[in-house]
Scaffold this motif. Structure first.
Motif, PDB file in Angstrom:
ATOM      1  N   GLN A  29       3.470   5.079   6.152  1.00 48.71           N
ATOM      2  CA  GLN A  29       2.084   4.389   6.106  1.00 48.71           C
ATOM      3  C   GLN A  29       1.525   4.336   7.734  1.00 48.71           C
ATOM      4  O   GLN A  29      -0.419   4.246   7.981  1.00 48.71           O
ATOM      5  CB  GLN A  29       1.618   3.135   5.685  1.00 48.71           C
ATOM      6  CG  GLN A  29       1.713   3.486   3.994  1.00 48.71           C
ATOM      7  CD  GLN A  29       1.682   5.124   3.435  1.00 48.71           C
ATOM      8  OE1 GLN A  29       0.103   5.141   3.794  1.00 48.71           O
ATOM      9  NE2 GLN A  29       1.580   5.766   2.627  1.00 48.71           N
ATOM     10  N   ASP A  52       0.877   0.631  -5.710  1.00 52.01           N
ATOM     11  CA  ASP A  52       0.438   1.553  -4.378  1.00 52.01           C
ATOM     12  C   ASP A  52       0.474   0.133  -3.171  1.00 52.01           C
ATOM     13  O   ASP A  52       0.759  -0.801  -3.206  1.00 52.01           O
ATOM     14  CB  ASP A  52      -0.749   1.816  -5.111  1.00 52.01           C
ATOM     15  CG  ASP A  52      -1.283   3.328  -4.498  1.00 52.01           C
ATOM     16  OD1 ASP A  52      -0.711   3.247  -3.595  1.00 52.01           O
ATOM     17  OD2 ASP A  52      -2.563   3.765  -4.754  1.00 52.01           O
ATOM     18  N   GLU A  54      -1.845  -1.562  -0.216  1.00 58.93           N
ATOM     19  CA  GLU A  54      -2.974  -2.113  -0.427  1.00 58.93           C
ATOM     20  C   GLU A  54      -2.994  -2.547   1.207  1.00 58.93           C
ATOM     21  O   GLU A  54      -1.946  -3.819   0.885  1.00 58.93           O
ATOM     22  CB  GLU A  54      -3.025  -3.245  -1.638  1.00 58.93           C
ATOM     23  CG  GLU A  54      -4.628  -4.026  -1.617  1.00 58.93           C
ATOM     24  CD  GLU A  54      -4.944  -4.335  -3.030  1.00 58.93           C
ATOM     25  OE1 GLU A  54      -5.501  -3.631  -3.758  1.00 58.93           O
ATOM     26  OE2 GLU A  54      -4.442  -5.705  -3.064  1.00 58.93           O
TER      27      GLU A  54
END
Length: 118
Positions: A29, A52, A54
């Motif tokens: 990411q 997920d 965050e």
């Protein structure tokens, strides 16, 4: 409202394999993200797991924060009621691989292991 708390005793446990895989996914990411773990209604057993990444700025005041040598997992208080003691593991096996949830609060789990009932 209380401030987010960082807990030394971890209510959500990670195996070394799960931590390494999550860190690799986070590195893809390109950001310093937290992992949010939670539950929602649904799935074949009544409740399903959520996971997920965050942004740290999205952590709410009442979230629990679990620190793994600088990597943080966050969980909302309602989900933590169902997840306290959860062990998150990861397997790269061709059959049955992926993230696996071992939840001591689950009275029943579905065959895929992604949902449960209490």
């Amino acid at each position: 409202m209380t401030q987010a708390t960082e807990t030394k005793q971890k209510g959500i446990q990670l195996t070394e394999q799960a931590l390494q895989h999550i860190l690799a996914l986070r590195n893809q990411q390109g950001k310093d993200l937290f992992l949010r773990v939670g539950v929602r209604q649904g799935g074949c057993s009544g409740m399903s797991y959520l996971m997920d990444f965050e942004e740290p700025s999205q952590v709410r005041d009442n979230d629990e924060i679990f620190d793994y040598d600088g990597f943080k997992i966050v969980c909302d208080p309602k989900s933590l009621l169902y997840l306290y003691g959860l062990v998150l593991d990861y397997s790269n096996a061709m059959i049955g691989g992926g993230f696996q949830f071992t939840n001591p609060n689950a009275s029943q789990s579905c065959g895929c292991g992604k949902s449960f009932s209490v």
